[in-house]
Scaffold this active site. Sequence first.
Site, PDB file in Angstrom:
ATOM      1  N   ARG A 162     -53.591 -66.750 -29.205  1.00  0.00           N
ATOM      2  CA  ARG A 162     -53.072 -65.430 -28.833  1.00  0.00           C
ATOM      3  C   ARG A 162     -51.905 -65.035 -29.733  1.00  0.00           C
ATOM      4  NH1 ARG A 162     -57.010 -66.564 -27.126  1.00  0.00           N
ATOM      5  NH2 ARG A 162     -57.834 -66.522 -25.012  1.00  0.00           N
ATOM      6  N   SER A 235     -55.997 -60.995 -18.290  1.00  0.00           N
ATOM      7  CA  SER A 235     -55.323 -62.287 -18.121  1.00  0.00           C
ATOM      8  C   SER A 235     -53.833 -62.117 -18.407  1.00  0.00           C
ATOM      9  CB  SER A 235     -55.927 -63.327 -19.074  1.00  0.00           C
ATOM     10  OG  SER A 235     -57.293 -63.515 -18.792  1.00  0.00           O
ATOM     11  N   GLU A 331     -49.194 -63.599 -21.504  1.00  0.00           N
ATOM     12  CA  GLU A 331     -50.029 -63.165 -22.612  1.00  0.00           C
ATOM     13  C   GLU A 331     -49.825 -61.672 -22.831  1.00  0.00           C
ATOM     14  OE1 GLU A 331     -54.819 -62.661 -23.342  1.00  0.00           O
ATOM     15  OE2 GLU A 331     -54.129 -64.481 -22.359  1.00  0.00           O
TER      16      GLU A 331
END
Length: 335
Positions: A162, A235, A331
């Site tokens: 990420r 998420s 995230e």
Amino acid sequence: MKIKLRYDLSTHNTFRMKVSCGCFVEYETVKELEGLNFDKLPKPFLHIGEGSNLLFTGDFPGTVFHSAIDMIKYVDMGLDEVPVIVGAGVRFDDFVAHSCRHGLWGAENLSLIPGEVGASAVQNIGAYGVEAGDIIKGVVCFDLRERKSVKFTHDECLFGYRDSFFKKPENRGRYIVTSVLFRLSRKPVPKLDYKGVREAVSGIEDLSSQDVREAIIKIRNAKLPDPDQIGSAGSFFKNPVISANQFRLISPDGSAPHYELPDGSIKVPAAYLIDSCGLKGAECGGAAVYEKQPLVIINKSGCATPQDVLELERRIVETVRDRYGVTLHPEVDHI
């Protein structure tokens, strides 16, 4: 091109936060972007895609840019590898669907991830054992500092979990992705590392990328909220990577879900840690931990405030850290 002052961003973030920006600019070509008088636009600058990985914590005083560059071009040279140039404004799942319809492999595990192609390269989105960086060959950007187009190879993008070159502190806000070059394959290369995906396609003869895509969509729909129905940013937390010793403290018998990495470290689902702390369904004001997937924070009431989400985030992080000694990191970008 569209330029609007004091613009409502409610429809430009999937959390559905009721926030605004000082100026909103939407462009359809690189030439339009290059022709802007950036010195006269309110600062700071922020570029967004579909707003699916953002939490606006309040009104944004500067200029928000959005790409409407919509193109998918195949460079077919008759080889197993097929380069595909995709505009930054294309919805990422539309690109995946397009590639699967053409029988190409590589993007199918990333089906149904919300967001746009430009953001996929910045965030290095991933799911079910595949990351965008695995199939990205290069990225074209507009450099806001130098006011010119620049190209980055795969290696120069510095893809990580990420993470990418574009997220480094010194590069944040400098580069606007205008197109991404993907490398797909005619040759079947199914990634079936995840048990649920493997089981979903077992027994299918002559497995196609479309078969895998349909399996992924079914799995995601079963546990993730439809952003058109329930506001969320997908998420919310990264899955933590911990040492083998830490994992044994969390799960002495090794039964907790986990994924062993090549360097010996262990990736543990953040959803498992949150759920085992009894936080599934936890609420704070209008925000809540999604009942079907505790990795997701939702705007349950439709009128949750940024403060509701931030307070729930703090509660989750502190509870997991107190119980397991593992610190969860978001995230989702906080703006």
